[in-house]
Write a protein that holds these residues in place. Structure first.
Motif, mmCIF file in Angstrom:
data_model
loop_
_atom_site.group_PDB
_atom_site.id
_atom_site.type_symbol
_atom_site.label_atom_id
_atom_site.label_comp_id
_atom_site.label_asym_id
_atom_site.label_seq_id
_atom_site.Cartn_x
_atom_site.Cartn_y
_atom_site.Cartn_z
ATOM 1 N N ASP A 201 0.577 -0.868 0.109
ATOM 2 C CA ASP A 201 -0.109 -0.170 0.015
ATOM 3 C C ASP A 201 0.948 1.131 -0.038
ATOM 4 N N PRO A 202 0.523 1.944 -1.134
ATOM 5 C CA PRO A 202 1.877 3.311 -0.947
ATOM 6 C C PRO A 202 2.162 4.255 0.029
ATOM 7 N N GLU A 203 0.325 4.271 0.179
ATOM 8 C CA GLU A 203 0.654 5.496 0.955
ATOM 9 C C GLU A 203 0.452 5.011 2.519
ATOM 10 N N ARG A 204 0.750 3.806 3.353
ATOM 11 C CA ARG A 204 1.272 3.852 4.035
ATOM 12 C C ARG A 204 2.762 3.206 3.998
ATOM 13 N N VAL A 205 3.068 2.683 3.139
ATOM 14 C CA VAL A 205 4.858 3.250 2.770
ATOM 15 C C VAL A 205 5.208 4.050 2.963
ATOM 16 N N LEU A 206 4.752 5.363 2.853
ATOM 17 C CA LEU A 206 5.346 6.861 2.614
ATOM 18 C C LEU A 206 5.103 6.909 4.367
ATOM 19 N N THR A 210 8.733 9.152 5.283
ATOM 20 C CA THR A 210 8.776 10.016 4.969
ATOM 21 C C THR A 210 9.738 10.872 6.274
ATOM 22 N N THR A 211 9.615 9.613 7.488
ATOM 23 C CA THR A 211 10.555 10.389 8.528
ATOM 24 C C THR A 211 11.605 9.799 8.676
ATOM 25 N N GLY A 212 12.006 9.142 8.421
ATOM 26 C CA GLY A 212 12.795 7.947 8.311
ATOM 27 C C GLY A 212 14.624 9.084 7.423
ATOM 28 N N ALA A 213 15.180 8.073 7.258
ATOM 29 C CA ALA A 213 16.441 8.266 6.434
ATOM 30 C C ALA A 213 15.949 9.482 4.782
ATOM 31 N N TRP A 217 10.801 17.294 1.815
ATOM 32 C CA TRP A 217 9.703 17.732 1.493
ATOM 33 C C TRP A 217 9.004 17.193 -0.123
ATOM 34 N N SER A 218 9.949 17.221 -1.096
ATOM 35 C CA SER A 218 9.412 16.293 -1.724
ATOM 36 C C SER A 218 8.305 14.745 -1.787
ATOM 37 N N LEU A 219 9.244 13.991 -1.035
ATOM 38 C CA LEU A 219 8.668 13.111 -0.439
ATOM 39 C C LEU A 219 7.476 13.209 0.256
ATOM 40 N N SER A 220 6.911 13.860 1.441
ATOM 41 C CA SER A 220 6.198 14.392 1.970
ATOM 42 C C SER A 220 4.968 15.234 1.623
#
Length: 290
Positions: A201-206, A210-213, A217-220
């Motif tokens: 689930d890409p949204e769960r992956v995000l 997003t809070t790791g290494a 800004w682009s990822l979030s």
């Protein structure tokens, strides 16, 4: 230096409209000029005053902010026969917030000084959301006393406001910003494609990355738009290609190669060939997901 009360704003686009609105909210008298007058309708309903030429803006404002498209537009607005430098009164502050060429910023600064004007190059980062919320990063080059006089203006439009040095320094800093984003955008798009193709689930992956290494800004901010199929421009593909071209030109002058930047530019040019020049930069996702 005289207090700034009246601000001219040239270029009411995706970001300029919000930026001018914040200045109005802060109590400045705002004068507007843009090539397509309809873009200024909302601001005029709020009390902004329309001027029909750049010359009229120059003659009436204590400070003028420009947010236009390309270096050629900047050159016309500042250095043209009917431009700002030819018609602004001595002591006027000229603030170019377009992402443009460092060498052009230096030329504008030199010609402005000859007329008793104070020029700053102050490109921004943060896209439509940053402009809307007044949280832009603003990178400023020019005379430090001019920066200090204009700081109250910048504080209405941004949060991360940094003086970088003499004329051209703001534009050089923006090139660093664009170089960092360019290859990163490829990584963001590829990560989302990988997540989808692997059955996750890409949204769960995000939520995990997003809070790791890998966070950026682009990822979030842009990866969620990719997943929703929202390719509306916070920043246009065509303008990003322009920025990458400037950065590559400057790097060549320094004798540096930028392979990541070159790859990103080639992919965005391919995207442009597919008719996405007026889409947002997150539309690079479409190169993998049709």
């Amino acid at each position: 230096m005289a207090q700034i009360k009246t601000v001219g704003f040239i270029g009411i686009g995706v970001m300029g409209s919000s930026m001018a609105g914040h200045l109005m909210d802060a109590g400045y008298d705002v004068l507007i000029y843009t090539r397509t007058k309809e873009k200024a309708d909302a601001l005029m309903r709020r009390g902004a005053k329309w001027k029909s030429t750049v010359k009229e803006i120059a003659e009436a404002a204590d400070a003028v902010i420009t947010m236009v498209g390309y270096p050629s537009d900047v050159e016309e607005v500042y250095l043209g026969e009917d431009g700002l430098i030819a018609h602004a009164a001595p002591g006027t502050f000229l603030i170019d917030m377009t992402t443009s060429k460092p060498q052009l910023a230096k030329e504008i600064d030199m010609k402005a000084r000859e007329k008793g004007l104070l020029a700053l190059d102050a490109p921004v980062s943060g896209g439509d959301a940053g402009a809307r919320h007044g949280t832009l990063a603003i990178m400023i080059g020019g005379e430090k006393t001019a920066y200090e006089a204009c700081l109250p203006l910048f504080e209405q439009m941004g949060e991360n406001i940094q003086y970088q040095g003499p004329a051209g320094s703001g534009q050089h800093t923006k090139m660093c910003n664009q170089i960092a984003i360019a290859a990163g955008m490829i990584g963001v798009a590829e990560a989302m494609v990988y997540a989808k193709k692997s059955g996750l689930d890409p949204e769960r992956v995000l939520k995990s990355i997003t809070t790791g290494a890998a966070g950026s800004w682009s990822l979030s901010n842009l990866a969620p738009r990719m997943l929703k199929g929202d390719f509306a421009p916070g920043f246009y593909v065509k303008h990003f290609i322009k920025d990458m071209g400037i950065a590559l030109e400057e790097a060549e002058l320094m004798g540096e190669e930028m392979p990541g930047l070159s790859l990103a530019k080639s992919l965005y040019e391919k995207l442009c060939e597919e008719g996405e020049e007026n889409s947002g930069t997150q539309s690079i996702y479409k190169l993998w997901v049709k």
